[in-house]
Motif scaffolding. Structure first.
Motif, PDB file in Angstrom:
ATOM      1  N   SER A  82       0.817  -1.219   0.000  1.00 26.53           N
ATOM      2  CA  SER A  82       0.000   0.000   0.000  1.00 26.53           C
ATOM      3  C   SER A  82       0.847   1.265   0.000  1.00 26.53           C
ATOM      4  N   ASN A  83       2.155   1.121   0.144  1.00 24.06           N
ATOM      5  CA  ASN A  83       3.035   2.292   0.208  1.00 24.06           C
ATOM      6  C   ASN A  83       4.206   2.175  -0.761  1.00 24.06           C
ATOM      7  N   SER A  84       3.932   1.596  -1.927  1.00 24.97           N
ATOM      8  CA  SER A  84       4.951   1.553  -2.968  1.00 24.97           C
ATOM      9  C   SER A  84       5.226   2.973  -3.459  1.00 24.97           C
ATOM     10  N   ILE A  85       6.435   3.234  -3.880  1.00 25.36           N
ATOM     11  CA  ILE A  85       6.836   4.581  -4.289  1.00 25.36           C
ATOM     12  C   ILE A  85       7.351   4.577  -5.715  1.00 25.36           C
ATOM     13  N   LEU A  86       6.917   5.585  -6.470  1.00 28.54           N
ATOM     14  CA  LEU A  86       7.398   5.789  -7.832  1.00 28.54           C
ATOM     15  C   LEU A  86       7.859   7.242  -7.941  1.00 28.54           C
ATOM     16  N   ARG A  87       9.022   7.457  -8.532  1.00 31.60           N
ATOM     17  CA  ARG A  87       9.559   8.809  -8.686  1.00 31.60           C
ATOM     18  C   ARG A  87       9.602   9.195 -10.163  1.00 31.60           C
ATOM     19  N   ILE A  88       9.250  10.447 -10.433  1.00 32.24           N
ATOM     20  CA  ILE A  88       9.315  10.974 -11.793  1.00 32.24           C
ATOM     21  C   ILE A  88      10.236  12.189 -11.769  1.00 32.24           C
ATOM     22  N   LYS A  89      11.344  12.105 -12.482  1.00 35.07           N
ATOM     23  CA  LYS A  89      12.307  13.211 -12.502  1.00 35.07           C
ATOM     24  C   LYS A  89      11.718  14.408 -13.251  1.00 35.07           C
ATOM     25  N   SER A  90      12.115  15.594 -12.802  1.00 36.09           N
ATOM     26  CA  SER A  90      11.629  16.816 -13.445  1.00 36.09           C
ATOM     27  C   SER A  90      12.755  17.835 -13.519  1.00 36.09           C
ATOM     28  N   ASP A  91      12.547  18.862 -14.316  1.00 31.75           N
ATOM     29  CA  ASP A  91      13.522  19.940 -14.450  1.00 31.75           C
ATOM     30  C   ASP A  91      13.559  20.729 -13.144  1.00 31.75           C
ATOM     31  N   PRO A  92      14.739  20.868 -12.525  1.00 35.19           N
ATOM     32  CA  PRO A  92      14.831  21.601 -11.248  1.00 35.19           C
ATOM     33  C   PRO A  92      14.272  23.014 -11.318  1.00 35.19           C
ATOM     34  N   ALA A  93      14.418  23.661 -12.471  1.00 34.40           N
ATOM     35  CA  ALA A  93      13.953  25.043 -12.617  1.00 34.40           C
ATOM     36  C   ALA A  93      12.429  25.135 -12.688  1.00 34.40           C
ATOM     37  N   MET A  94      11.766  24.025 -13.010  1.00 37.26           N
ATOM     38  CA  MET A  94      10.319  24.063 -13.221  1.00 37.26           C
ATOM     39  C   MET A  94       9.521  23.262 -12.203  1.00 37.26           C
ATOM     40  N   LEU A  95      10.185  22.412 -11.424  1.00 32.88           N
ATOM     41  CA  LEU A  95       9.478  21.466 -10.563  1.00 32.88           C
ATOM     42  C   LEU A  95       8.452  22.138  -9.656  1.00 32.88           C
ATOM     43  N   LYS A  96       8.882  23.124  -8.885  1.00 31.69           N
ATOM     44  CA  LYS A  96       7.993  23.737  -7.896  1.00 31.69           C
ATOM     45  C   LYS A  96       6.823  24.459  -8.564  1.00 31.69           C
ATOM     46  N   ARG A  97       7.124  25.200  -9.646  1.00 29.03           N
ATOM     47  CA  ARG A  97       6.064  25.941 -10.335  1.00 29.03           C
ATOM     48  C   ARG A  97       5.083  24.984 -11.005  1.00 29.03           C
ATOM     49  N   GLN A  98       5.614  23.912 -11.623  1.00 32.51           N
ATOM     50  CA  GLN A  98       4.734  22.924 -12.254  1.00 32.51           C
ATOM     51  C   GLN A  98       3.834  22.261 -11.222  1.00 32.51           C
ATOM     52  N   TYR A  99       4.388  21.972 -10.060  1.00 32.77           N
ATOM     53  CA  TYR A  99       3.604  21.322  -8.999  1.00 32.77           C
ATOM     54  C   TYR A  99       2.469  22.232  -8.539  1.00 32.77           C
ATOM     55  N   GLN A 100       2.749  23.534  -8.444  1.00 32.66           N
ATOM     56  CA  GLN A 100       1.706  24.493  -8.065  1.00 32.66           C
ATOM     57  C   GLN A 100       0.603  24.525  -9.117  1.00 32.66           C
ATOM     58  N   GLU A 101       1.003  24.535 -10.395  1.00 24.00           N
ATOM     59  CA  GLU A 101       0.019  24.543 -11.482  1.00 24.00           C
ATOM     60  C   GLU A 101      -0.772  23.242 -11.503  1.00 24.00           C
ATOM     61  N   LEU A 102      -0.090  22.125 -11.220  1.00 24.49           N
ATOM     62  CA  LEU A 102      -0.754  20.826 -11.172  1.00 24.49           C
ATOM     63  C   LEU A 102      -1.821  20.810 -10.085  1.00 24.49           C
ATOM     64  N   SER A 103      -1.491  21.419  -8.941  1.00 20.99           N
ATOM     65  CA  SER A 103      -2.460  21.485  -7.843  1.00 20.99           C
ATOM     66  C   SER A 103      -3.644  22.365  -8.216  1.00 20.99           C
TER      67      SER A 103
END
Length: 244
Positions: free
Chosen positions: A40-61
């Motif tokens: 129930s707690n398997s983890i998957l990571r998706i790499k992203s551009d460091p310059a865009m990660l935080k802003r993309q996450y905000q837009e995703l939310s």
């Protein structure tokens, strides 16, 4: 649960789980419980551009993707590894990955630096403004960042690249397009605009493809095809000379 002695330990560094019990029955029960927790707690990571990660996450939310995934998987970011983290049941991770990767692909980011005069030129006209035209023609989302003086472009990478090229061409000239600027007095500004904007409209109609913007600091900016800009500038120069 059985009262027989048992233990479960997790190594904080390696993440390895160790467990034991005094009876085979209890050991099997613990094994099932541990496997259920891991499953129930398997983890998957998706790499992203460091310059865009935080802003993309905000837009995703803001787009509601995070809320849509909640209840199925848990989504967050790890800024240290520049990754999205999806946690949940193993069979649900692919759904989360598909949604996040699709969002990332359609929401690449680009920036074009602008001046105050550029901002005015892009926004004038409301629903018929240049920024709306570029957005609709190219198929990207454009937003003016008034703090950092830039246009933020969001969309698929190929379209973001086109938007950057078109914006730079419009704002700064190049590739057959020119930008001419004239500093005028308030009186001359009124002459160039004309009553109800009529003179400016006539000039924009006469010289195909040009746009004339007059800033609050009395800067007249002519943008468009090279020859049309040159001809329009000459006519405005004559209007200024005859008014003096």
């Amino acid at each position: 649960c059985s009262s027989d002695p048992a233990f479960v330990e997790v190594d904080r560094i390696s993440g390895e789980v160790c467990y034991g019990a005094t009876t085979a029955e209890l050991l099997e029960e613990i094994r099932r419980d541990v496997n259920n927790v891991i499953e129930s707690n398997s983890i998957l990571r998706i790499k992203s551009d460091p310059a865009m990660l935080k802003r993309q996450y905000q837009e995703l939310s803001r787009a509601g993707i995070k809320n849509e995934l909640n209840g199925t998987v848990w989504l967050d970011i790890d800024e240290d590894s520049c990754s999205y983290i999806i946690r949940g049941k193993r069979q649900d991770l692919n759904k989360g990955r598909e949604m996040v990767e699709k969002f990332i692909a359609n929401n690449q980011l680009g920036e074009v630096p602008i001046t105050d005069e550029d901002r005015e030129a892009l926004l004038v006209g409301g629903k018929t403004s240049k920024i709306v035209q570029f957005s609709e023609e190219i198929g990207v989302k454009l937003q003016i960042d008034r703090v950092n003086f830039c246009v933020i472009i969001r969309g698929p990478q190929a379209k973001v690249d086109i938007a950057i090229e078109k914006l730079n061409q419009y704002l700064n000239g190049g590739n057959g397009h020119s930008v001419a600027k004239l500093s005028v007095t308030e009186q001359l500004m009124g002459i160039i605009i004309g009553k109800g904007g009529k003179t400016r409209q006539q000039l924009e109609k006469k010289y195909d493809g040009i746009s004339i913007n007059i800033s609050r600091t009395h800067i007249v900016t002519i943008r468009g095809p090279d020859q049309a800009v040159a001809d329009c500038r000459i006519e405005i120069g004559k209007m200024i000379a005859s008014a003096r």
